[in-house]
Design an enzyme around this catalytic site. Sequence first.
Site, PDB file in Angstrom:
ATOM      1  N   ASP A  10       0.862  -1.193   0.000  1.00 39.27           N
ATOM      2  CA  ASP A  10       0.000   0.000   0.000  1.00 39.27           C
ATOM      3  C   ASP A  10       0.903   1.249   0.000  1.00 39.27           C
ATOM      4  O   ASP A  10       0.883   2.049   0.933  1.00 39.27           O
ATOM      5  CB  ASP A  10      -0.967   0.013   1.192  1.00 39.27           C
ATOM      6  CG  ASP A  10      -0.264   0.052   2.547  1.00 39.27           C
ATOM      7  OD1 ASP A  10      -0.833   0.643   3.491  1.00 39.27           O
ATOM      8  OD2 ASP A  10       0.854  -0.483   2.665  1.00 39.27           O
ATOM      9  N   HIS A 239       8.863  -0.019   8.663  1.00 33.78           N
ATOM     10  CA  HIS A 239       8.248  -1.284   9.081  1.00 33.78           C
ATOM     11  C   HIS A 239       8.331  -2.364   8.000  1.00 33.78           C
ATOM     12  O   HIS A 239       8.724  -3.494   8.252  1.00 33.78           O
ATOM     13  CB  HIS A 239       6.767  -1.042   9.413  1.00 33.78           C
ATOM     14  CG  HIS A 239       6.527   0.035  10.406  1.00 33.78           C
ATOM     15  ND1 HIS A 239       6.663  -0.151  11.764  1.00 33.78           N
ATOM     16  CD2 HIS A 239       6.134   1.323  10.246  1.00 33.78           C
ATOM     17  CE1 HIS A 239       6.371   0.983  12.399  1.00 33.78           C
ATOM     18  NE2 HIS A 239       6.059   1.888  11.508  1.00 33.78           N
TER      19      HIS A 239
HETATM   20  O1  RIB Z   1       1.969  -0.125  10.964  1.00 27.38           O
HETATM   21  C1  RIB Z   1       2.923  -0.138   9.925  1.00 27.38           C
HETATM   22  C2  RIB Z   1       2.278  -0.409   8.616  1.00 27.38           C
HETATM   23  O2  RIB Z   1       1.318   0.591   8.340  1.00 27.38           O
HETATM   24  C3  RIB Z   1       3.259  -0.383   7.426  1.00 27.38           C
HETATM   25  O3  RIB Z   1       2.894  -1.366   6.485  1.00 27.38           O
HETATM   26  C4  RIB Z   1       3.073   0.987   6.842  1.00 27.38           C
HETATM   27  O4  RIB Z   1       3.299   1.028   5.420  1.00 27.38           O
HETATM   28  C5  RIB Z   1       1.636   1.232   7.112  1.00 27.38           C
HETATM   29  O5  RIB Z   1       0.910   0.599   6.069  1.00 27.38           O
HETATM   30 CA    CA Z   2       2.589  -0.776   4.179  1.00 19.00          CA
END
Ligand code: RIB
Ligand code: CA
Length: 315
Positions: A10, A239
Amino acid sequence: MPKKVILDVDPGIDDAIVLCYALFDPEVEVVAVTSVGGNVAPQVASRNTQAIMEYLDPPRLPRLGVGSEPDDGLPLDGRYVHGIDGLGGTDLPVAVLRSLHPAEKVICDAVRAAPNEITIIALGPLTNIARAFQRDSEIPRLLRHLVITGGTLDSPGNITPAAEFNIYCDPLSAKQVFQASCIKTLIPLDVTNRVKLTLGDVDQLASDSTKVGHLLRCIIMPAFRAYRQRFGLEGIHVHDMVTYLAALHPQLFAMKSLSGNVETVGELTRGMTVFDRRRIPAWRENMNVAYNIKEEQVLTKIITGLNFSAQCVEE
Ligand code: RIB
Ligand code: CA
């Protein structure tokens, strides 16, 4: 033999960083990239994915699929960190915006074409994964591995006190995926929050004169400002990059087998991931969960891998 992967993304800044890394990683064959709504709407995620593909022009163009909103719609988005366009406001152009097959069809076709070979790395809400499992009930059994950015083990949430963003966006899909009969690994905030990219790390990236170095700076620098203003932090979390490396280099992480589920109706706890850690658990174990990380080695791999991509794009 390169590992066959499907990236469900995303983009979103950290998802985009994964694309910069993975599309040139000699250890993987990116079979498909499917876009999901989360940080931005599904169509914007698809546009961003296509724009990044055009910009990077990887040697092998993966199949692309586009998702649609969860049945209950998306409760929010991540533009407060990722920028109005999801890529830090870079407004990356896309010459040819293709109309794509549905993400769940692309996933099912790719897994059917390579049974027991595909690792799905899910970096956004689990809408597409759940829909692929609904479309073809054999997919969980034919999947080699599912690795997920999401949830919390003992850490607070990042979108509510109880919930992490990806799970919060579509808890019903997450609940379904958690209960699916496939080998899955969850990389929670407890671990992904341990890696932060600082300005010093950005200085170690390929120079701004390279295409990848330039793109990374364009998308990362606005996030530094958002993190400073909103969280008072000097640095940004990546992340999804951590999850990608957990899929490829699990030796840099400590995992434990747990039984996990998702709260879907709680007024205060919607999207909370719950694990049965009673002395004698009653729930059946259904996933591996990362609880520790060799963060310095992971950070080094992130910088090294991105600089390798930068070198490939310039060749
Ligand atoms: O909480 C972290 C996630 O939320 C990651 O995938 C970041 O891209 C957001 O989508
Ligand atoms: Ca993400």
